[in-house]
Design an enzyme around this catalytic site. Structure first.
Site, short mmCIF file in Angstrom:
data_model
loop_
_atom_site.label_atom_id
_atom_site.label_comp_id
_atom_site.label_asym_id
_atom_site.label_seq_id
_atom_site.Cartn_x
_atom_site.Cartn_y
_atom_site.Cartn_z
N GLY A 293 12.67 -40.12 -7.16
CA GLY A 293 11.46 -40.31 -6.37
C GLY A 293 11.64 -39.45 -5.12
O GLY A 293 12.16 -39.90 -4.11
N GLY B 16 -8.22 -7.33 5.10
CA GLY B 16 -8.96 -7.49 6.35
C GLY B 16 -8.21 -8.21 7.45
O GLY B 16 -8.74 -8.44 8.53
N TYR C 30 12.60 -33.44 -17.24
CA TYR C 30 11.13 -33.34 -17.14
C TYR C 30 10.69 -33.51 -15.68
O TYR C 30 11.40 -34.11 -14.88
CB TYR C 30 10.44 -34.38 -18.02
CG TYR C 30 10.62 -35.81 -17.54
CD1 TYR C 30 9.79 -36.37 -16.56
CD2 TYR C 30 11.65 -36.61 -18.06
CE1 TYR C 30 9.98 -37.67 -16.12
CE2 TYR C 30 11.85 -37.91 -17.61
CZ TYR C 30 11.00 -38.43 -16.64
OH TYR C 30 11.18 -39.71 -16.17
N ARG D 218 -3.17 2.97 8.80
CA ARG D 218 -3.51 1.69 8.16
C ARG D 218 -2.30 0.80 8.07
O ARG D 218 -1.17 1.27 7.89
CB ARG D 218 -4.02 1.92 6.73
CG ARG D 218 -5.35 2.60 6.62
CD ARG D 218 -5.74 2.69 5.15
NE ARG D 218 -7.12 3.09 4.97
CZ ARG D 218 -7.52 4.33 4.87
NH1 ARG D 218 -6.64 5.31 4.95
NH2 ARG D 218 -8.80 4.62 4.70
N ARG E 143 2.50 -46.50 -11.47
CA ARG E 143 2.73 -47.33 -10.29
C ARG E 143 1.94 -48.62 -10.51
O ARG E 143 0.72 -48.64 -10.33
CB ARG E 143 2.25 -46.63 -9.03
CG ARG E 143 3.06 -45.41 -8.64
CD ARG E 143 2.44 -44.76 -7.42
NE ARG E 143 3.31 -43.82 -6.74
CZ ARG E 143 3.21 -42.48 -6.83
NH1 ARG E 143 2.30 -41.95 -7.61
NH2 ARG E 143 4.03 -41.71 -6.14
N MET F 52 -5.38 -7.25 8.98
CA MET F 52 -4.75 -6.41 10.00
C MET F 52 -5.60 -5.18 10.27
O MET F 52 -6.65 -5.01 9.66
CB MET F 52 -3.35 -6.04 9.54
CG MET F 52 -2.41 -7.24 9.64
SD MET F 52 -0.77 -6.81 9.16
CE MET F 52 -1.00 -6.43 7.46
N ARG G 3 6.90 -48.50 -13.68
CA ARG G 3 7.74 -48.91 -12.56
C ARG G 3 7.35 -50.30 -12.10
O ARG G 3 6.17 -50.61 -11.96
CB ARG G 3 7.58 -47.91 -11.41
CG ARG G 3 8.47 -48.27 -10.25
CD ARG G 3 8.30 -47.31 -9.12
NE ARG G 3 7.01 -47.47 -8.46
CZ ARG G 3 6.58 -46.66 -7.50
NH1 ARG G 3 7.32 -45.63 -7.13
NH2 ARG G 3 5.41 -46.86 -6.93
N HIS H 194 -16.52 -8.37 2.10
CA HIS H 194 -15.44 -9.22 2.60
C HIS H 194 -15.52 -10.61 2.02
O HIS H 194 -14.55 -11.16 1.50
CB HIS H 194 -15.52 -9.27 4.14
CG HIS H 194 -14.53 -10.19 4.74
ND1 HIS H 194 -14.84 -11.49 5.05
CD2 HIS H 194 -13.23 -10.02 5.02
CE1 HIS H 194 -13.76 -12.07 5.53
NE2 HIS H 194 -12.77 -11.21 5.53
N ARG I 208 -3.88 -1.24 -6.15
CA ARG I 208 -3.03 -2.44 -6.07
C ARG I 208 -3.45 -3.38 -7.18
O ARG I 208 -4.56 -3.25 -7.71
CB ARG I 208 -3.16 -3.12 -4.71
CG ARG I 208 -4.58 -3.53 -4.41
CD ARG I 208 -4.73 -4.10 -3.03
NE ARG I 208 -6.14 -4.23 -2.72
CZ ARG I 208 -6.63 -4.36 -1.51
NH1 ARG I 208 -5.84 -4.35 -0.47
NH2 ARG I 208 -7.92 -4.49 -1.32
N CYS J 87 9.63 -37.71 -10.30
CA CYS J 87 8.26 -38.23 -10.29
C CYS J 87 7.63 -38.25 -8.90
O CYS J 87 6.56 -38.78 -8.72
CB CYS J 87 8.20 -39.61 -10.94
SG CYS J 87 9.14 -40.85 -10.06
N LYS K 147 0.83 -1.20 0.00
CA LYS K 147 0.00 0.00 0.00
C LYS K 147 0.87 1.26 0.00
O LYS K 147 0.66 2.19 -0.78
CB LYS K 147 -0.92 -0.02 1.23
CG LYS K 147 -1.94 1.09 1.22
CD LYS K 147 -2.73 1.16 2.51
CE LYS K 147 -3.56 -0.07 2.75
NZ LYS K 147 -4.98 0.21 2.88
N SER L 151 15.03 -41.35 -12.57
CA SER L 151 13.86 -40.57 -12.19
C SER L 151 13.89 -40.44 -10.67
O SER L 151 13.87 -41.44 -9.95
CB SER L 151 12.58 -41.26 -12.65
OG SER L 151 11.47 -40.51 -12.23
C1 PEP Z 1 8.69 -41.35 -4.69
O1 PEP Z 1 9.15 -41.98 -3.78
O2 PEP Z 1 8.87 -40.13 -4.86
C2 PEP Z 1 7.84 -42.01 -5.70
C3 PEP Z 1 7.43 -41.36 -6.78
O3 PEP Z 1 7.42 -43.25 -5.44
P1 PEP Z 1 6.27 -43.63 -4.40
O4 PEP Z 1 5.62 -42.35 -3.99
O5 PEP Z 1 5.38 -44.54 -5.12
O6 PEP Z 1 7.06 -44.28 -3.30
MG MG Z 2 9.12 -44.15 -3.88
#
Ligand code: PEP
Ligand code: MG
Length: 909
Positions: A800, A112, A885, A103, A596, A114, A652, A490, A376, A865, A32, A798
């Site tokens: 986990g 709202g 990725y 203010r 999975r 504060m 997997r 509000h 704002r 993943c 502000k 990958s």
């Molecule tokens: C992980 O461990 O991040 C994963 C993707 O496998 P899971 O969650 O199935 O153990």
């Molecule tokens: Mg895992």
């Protein structure tokens, strides 16, 4: 105005087209304060004032009140003197008084959350001077009454004592209204207001045992400290925690000359938006009230009028009143005060162009003069966010990169949630209509109190109006419905910020808190009854209405194309079924990063074969059961491969501890024993045998495939045969077989051998081959440290990050919810590391693993993943780590695509 070099400035002044600060100083001056400075500098009429910096709030928390006053006293006194000279009035002067407002203003807007104190600097003498000076006794005494009420509530803690209690000042006012037979605050006479002031002060004395402070400077310091305190108040702490804002940000305090919207019929106050915050439509809109102060508009006590004629006409349709009534009772500002409207319209255009974003502005008209109190970047729904950015881009106001950076990734979530099923909606019985305050579909059971929102799994919070205390319950409820209040009430503002469906101002509703009933016409609804809200139309619907999947279309689709253009990291999805894969592909997933396979085994017809496999003591027995599972797995994979034609699909091998598959209830154990023609005791023994103290660290992951190679054989067979079957049909597949929970090179090698041998055997049987790759999950900390050795054997990695977080912190994924919330509350951890990647620790392992892996295989494909693959701050971190990725749940795919683009833009700018 000059900032001295080398001296720490704690107070920044603005007004009269100049300012010490500017909009880039949000961290120091709060949003502000920075915007007030900016507006003043570009010639917008803002009431003169000054900002006490956020750093002073932190100093206050460390040093306390007296020390902080000593630090800023001189600067504040000089700044007040500067306001005095600009306004030609003197603070505390009984003949020509200057009144001021105090203010809060953190670096991000916390509506709202504060405290604010208005009309400060008034007492029994000053009020007389004010009355004389303005020639308006009613206004002077109304200001005094408002001041005591606000200061009493905010600084002196005069609040309702319990949730059933009403505000102590409101109670006094209600009593007087009743006695005088009037309904509205505006009907009070001067004598009424004098009586109220007297009674208010009396109530303060009785409750806190001290006289109400009469010295304006005491009032000022009291208010400044109250604003600092409100940064640590319950509401603000809850809001900060919800949004992950750190406590050490602090709030700034903005002190400004008061301007009055309540000086009579030539005065007013309002809130406006340069575009529609609900839909994003490019129409100037807003609400105002004649003869009122700011809080009257947002509190929802009076029904506000529309700023534009168009808005007013649209509103009349919703309010079901005719044109004549609208024009007479609720004229727009455009019709009532055309000159002021034109000026406001000009400022809104200037400000939107200047900030290159939709603005949310507050203004006051004092006796025919327009003042802008605040601007704002406006809060908006996910849909509006997308539309506004794409429109600004098309209008040439912003670049593609800026349009992408304007997006708040998590807000896209709102567009990915179900909407009402159109067929179900046709049959729906609309019982009333309100203002479409925040779009979306919500269906749930009625609750009347915010602190009871969790009573039902799906609840709709139904209130006469909401207040900041209701925040937590509003967050829990699926939707919010209020009987009073406009589009800027509000409830409306907060709901839009949360992306929650909300209908406000549904005047036809009669709500009885005591009886817990909602009455519409002659129909009565009770707590627990189902009700549905269509926040896009304002329709309130009886009962439960079915919902359906959302679509990626229109501007949303255009945005996604833009995101892909700027992103250079891919986004895949975690999908276990053809249906998940379809959703993911529709949302633009460029592959599947994790299937999975175990999830497929939990289905009714499969769990039996799975259990037989587990309970079998011999390889032969296990192979037999696996034989039954093979066709089912193969057809699952065929389904996924088909949907993902041409894209990589990572499958997997079996991961979870086997005990998750066996029955733990006696009845099911009996059933299984009968089916397998073994004794109940044998089943019980096997179940007991599979019990582990730490199953997450036990017989799972590749440890299963290495102890029961026939499982890996069967799964490989299912994958390769499925891919070959599709190849026969001319469908291109890119299978990636992934080994879970690898910690040593040998663990991987053993699995890889089984996979390769099985695949080769199939190729020979069918006299056909296929390209596929064999990689590993990196989720055991040890694997990150020997990633170079693993990379020599693995085609891809990958991460986990779920297991990697679990094992790096040593927090069990299944039990951490018992202590993580306490850790976060106490500040031991800033955030839940299972939600946001811990960049400092786990993130370093991801970096090390990637670097070491690529040190031997420079083009090693590396993905993520774990759940973090769909979380914005984590995605940005992974991008900067050089990950190829991220893979996330199908519904997070658009969010991840957007963040991938934002991360690339930020990294290259
Ligand atoms: C992980 O461990 O991040 C994963 C993707 O496998 P899971 O969650 O199935 O153990
Ligand atoms: Mg895992």
């Amino acid at each position: 105005m000059e900032i001295l070099e080398g001296v720490k400035t704690r107070v920044y002044r603005f007004g009269n087209k100049t300012a010490d600060g500017n909009r880039s100083m949000k961290n120091l001056l709060g949003g502000k304060g920075a915007n007030l400075a900016e507006m003043s500098a570009i010639g917008i009429p803002v009431p003169p004032g000054f900002t006490i910096t956020t750093e002073v709030c932190t100093e206050y928390n460390e040093l306390g009140r007296e020390a902080v006053i000593a630090l800023i006293k001189d600067e504040v006194e000089q700044a007040v003197a500067s306001i005095e000279s600009q306004m030609g009035a003197t603070f505390g002067d009984k003949d020509n008084p200057l009144l001021i407002s105090v203010r809060s203003g953190a670096r991000v807007s916390m509506p709202g959350m504060m405290d604010t104190v208005l009309n400060l600097g008034i007492n029994d003498e000053v009020v007389q001077g004010l009355a004389k000076r303005t020639n308006n006794e009613l206004f002077a005494w109304d200001s005094y009454r408002r001041f005591i009420q606000m200061y009493g509530g905010v600084v002196l803690g005069m609040k309702p004592e319990s949730k059933d209690d009403i505000d102590p000042f409101e109670e006094i006012m209600e009593h007087l209204k009743h006695k005088r037979g009037i309904e509205l605050d505006t009907q009070f006479t001067v004598q009424d207001l004098k009586d109220l002031v007297y009674d208010f002060k009396d109530a303060v004395k009785k409750r806190i045992g001290k006289d109400f402070p009469t010295n304006p400077w005491d009032q000022l310091w009291g208010s400044v400290m109250a604003v600092f305190n409100s940064w640590n108040g319950d509401r603000a702490v809850y809001y900060r925690t919800m949004h992950g804002y750190p406590a050490d940000w602090g709030t700034a305090v903005n002190v400004q000359a008061m301007v009055y919207g309540n000086m009579g019929d030539n005065s007013g106050t309002g809130v406006c938006f340069t575009r529609d915050a609900g839909t994003g439509e490019n129409v100037f809109n807003g609400e105002y009230l004649i003869n009122a102060q700011g809080e009257d508009v947002v509190s929802g006590v009076r029904t506000p009028q529309q700023i534009t004629k168009l808005g007013s006409q649209r509103w009349a349709v919703l309010a079901t009143i005719d044109e004549q009534e609208r024009f007479e009772k609720y004229p727009s500002l455009e019709e009532l005060m055309p000159e002021i409207y034109n000026e406001l319209n000009e400022y809104q255009e200037i400000l939107e162009k200047h900030y290159r974003n939709m603005q949310d502005m507050e203004f006051t008209i004092q006796d025919g003069k327009l003042w802008i109190l605040q601007t704002r970047n406006g809060k908006r729904t996910g849909a509006a966010m997308v539309k506004i950015a794409m429109d600004l881009l098309k209008e040439g106001m912003i670049t593609e990169k800026e349009a992408l950076l304007l997006m708040e990734p998590n807000k896209l979530d709102e567009l990915l949630h179900p909407v009402f099923d159109t067929a179900a909606l046709k049959r729906a019985h609309v019982i009333a209509q309100g203002l479409p305050a925040s779009p979306g579909a919500a269906t749930g059971k009625i609750v009347f109190f915010a602190d009871e929102a969790a009573k039902f799994k799906n609840s709709i919070l139904v209130r006469i109006e909401t207040s900041p205390e209701d925040l937590e319950g509003m967050n829990i409820a699926k939707g919010i419905l209020t009987a009073r209040g406009g589009m800027t009430s509000h409830a409306a503002v907060v709901a839009r910020g949360m992306g929650k469906c909300c209908i406000s101002g549904a005047g036809a509703l009669k709500i009885n808190y005591k009886a817990r009933t909602l009455t519409v016409g002659d129909k009565e609804y009770h707590e627990g009854d189902w009700i549905s809200l269509n926040g896009s139309t304002g329709n309130i619907i009886e009962g439960k209405v079915a919902t359906m999947e959302p679509e990626l279309s229109g501007e949303f689709a255009e945005l996604m194309i833009l995101a892909d253009k700027h992103a250079d990291m891919k986004v895949r999805a975690n999908a276990d079924t053809p249906n998940d894969a379809r959703v993911a592909r529709n949302f633009g997933a460029q592959g599947i990063g994790l299937t999975r396979t175990e999830h497929m085994f939990f289905e009714v017809d499969r769990i039996k074969a799975m259990r037989e496999m587990i309970l079998s003591d011999t390889v032969k027995g296990r192979k037999q059961a696996l034989e039954d599972l093979l066709p089912m797995q193969r057809s699952d994979f065929e389904g996924i491969f088909e949907v993902m034609e041409g894209c990589a699909v990572t499958i997997r091998l079996l991961d979870p501890p086997l005990h998750e598959f066996v029955p733990h209830q006696l009845a099911t154990q009996k059933e299984l024993a009968d089916e397998m023609h073994i004794s109940l005791q044998a089943v019980k023994n096997k179940v007991a045998e599979l019990e582990e103290f730490n199953p997450m660290l036990g017989h799972r992951g590749c440890r299963l495939g290495n102890t029961y190679p026939e499982i890996t054989e069967m799964q490989t067979r299912a994958i390769i045969e499925a891919a070959l079957n599709l190849k026969e049909r001319g469908i291109v597949t890119k299978p990636e077989i992934m080994v879970p929970l690898v910690g040593t090179v040998k663990e991987f090698e053993f699995q890889k051998n089984i996979i390769v041998n099985t695949a080769n055997a199939i190729f020979e049987e069918r006299n056909e081959t296929l390209e596929y790759s064999v990689g590993t999950m990196i989720e055991v900390p040890r694997a990150t440290l020997i990633a170079d050795l693993i990379a020599e054997k693995a085609d891809f990695f990958s991460f986990g990050t779920n297991d990697l977080t679990q094992m790096t912190f040593g927090y069990s994924r299944d039990d951490a919810s018992k202590f993580l919330p306490i850790y976060i509350e106490k500040g031991i951890l800033k955030v839940d590391p299972f939600e946001q990647i811990d960049q400092e620790g786990v993130g370093q392992l991801v970096k090390i693993g990637t670097e070491r892996g690529r040190s031997v295989k420079p083009d090693l494909k590396v993905g993520i993943c774990g759940e973090h693959g769909g979380e914005p701050t984590s995605i940005e971190f992974f991008y900067n780590t050089g990950i190829d990725y991220v893979s996330c749940s199908p519904y997070r795919v658009p969010i991840a695509r957007l963040v991938a683009a934002q991360a690339a833009i930020k990294a290259n700018s």
